[in-house]
Design an enzyme around this catalytic site. Structure first.
Site, PDB file in Angstrom:
ATOM      1  N   ASP A 143       0.851  -1.189   0.000  1.00  0.00           N
ATOM      2  CA  ASP A 143       0.000   0.000   0.000  1.00  0.00           C
ATOM      3  C   ASP A 143       0.880   1.231   0.000  1.00  0.00           C
ATOM      4  O   ASP A 143       1.974   1.227   0.582  1.00  0.00           O
ATOM      5  CB  ASP A 143      -0.909   0.016   1.234  1.00  0.00           C
ATOM      6  CG  ASP A 143      -1.951  -1.091   1.197  1.00  0.00           C
ATOM      7  OD1 ASP A 143      -2.409  -1.433   0.083  1.00  0.00           O
ATOM      8  OD2 ASP A 143      -2.299  -1.612   2.260  1.00  0.00           O
ATOM      9  N   ASP A 178      -6.969  -1.420  -4.722  1.00  0.00           N
ATOM     10  CA  ASP A 178      -8.044  -1.013  -3.805  1.00  0.00           C
ATOM     11  C   ASP A 178      -8.908   0.072  -4.442  1.00  0.00           C
ATOM     12  O   ASP A 178     -10.134   0.080  -4.288  1.00  0.00           O
ATOM     13  CB  ASP A 178      -7.457  -0.482  -2.498  1.00  0.00           C
ATOM     14  CG  ASP A 178      -6.665  -1.531  -1.743  1.00  0.00           C
ATOM     15  OD1 ASP A 178      -6.996  -2.718  -1.850  1.00  0.00           O
ATOM     16  OD2 ASP A 178      -5.703  -1.152  -1.046  1.00  0.00           O
TER      17      ASP A 178
END
Length: 210
Positions: A143, A178
């Site tokens: 991330d 995401d």
């Protein structure tokens, strides 16, 4: 929308997602941050579980999560195929394709990254390392996108529960995969009627009855 175009969209999302993750993995130390704007930063973290770092406890928790993701992406792929074959709305096909691409992007991390990269803690990760940080199906999801629009704001004391506490909005750190999933779900919510409106088959005869 044709299945070919849906595949192209999935491919483009995966290319951008994996390129960004590999670049971050090989150029950032774990926890390293670059401020693009005050409200947008690139902050490298690795997620062992689900959203917001939620984990399934136990020795086999990570494996269970990865297997569940694999089964889920198979189901999403079948949903995409049936949506295209049944001539469903372009909104629905695009939404499913984005969700599929996002799910598959994070699955790639979970399945392969543990054996492809060395650790990012205290050093830059090496791709195709002879000393990988994990094993098959135990990779960590990369991330890096961080948007702390309001950071370290002290809530007024009269606010229930959070009164007097410091909060950050928006404090989630996520990736391109995401984002694709969120956009796909957003399309289904915002354009719900259009997404689930089935187009008429042009091959079907039109009745002239009144």
């Amino acid at each position: 929308m044709s299945l070919r175009n849906a595949y192209l969209l999935i491919f483009l999302v995966l290319i951008v997602d994996q390129f960004s993750k590999i670049y971050i993995k090989t150029n950032f130390l774990h926890g390293e941050e670059v401020r693009v704007f005050e409200w947008f930063r690139v902050l490298f973290i690795e997620n062992e579980g689900m959203a917001w770092g939620t984990k399934i406890p136990g020795t086999y928790g990570k494996l269970i999560l990865t297997v569940f993701r694999l089964l889920a992406v198979v189901g999403i792929g079948y949903w995409l195929w049936t949506a295209v074959k049944s001539n469903s709305s372009r909104y629905l096909v695009v939404a499913i394709a984005l969700i599929f691409a996002g799910a598959l992007g994070n699955i790639i991390d979970s399945v392969f990254y543990g054996v492809l990269f060395s650790t990012s803690h205290g050093q830059l990760a090496e791709l195709m390392s002879p000393q990988p940080y994990g094993t098959w199906f135990h990779g960590k999801v990369v991330d890096m996108l961080y948007f702390p629009i309001i950071e370290d704001y002290t809530m007024p004391t009269w606010v229930p529960i959070w009164g007097g506490k410091q909060i950050t909005f928006f404090n989630a750190i996520f990736n391109i995969a995401d984002t694709a999933i969120s956009v796909g779900v957003g399309i289904l919510i915002v354009f719900n009627k259009r997404a689930f409106h089935k187009k008429e088959d042009p091959a079907m005869p039109v009745s002239d009855e009144i």
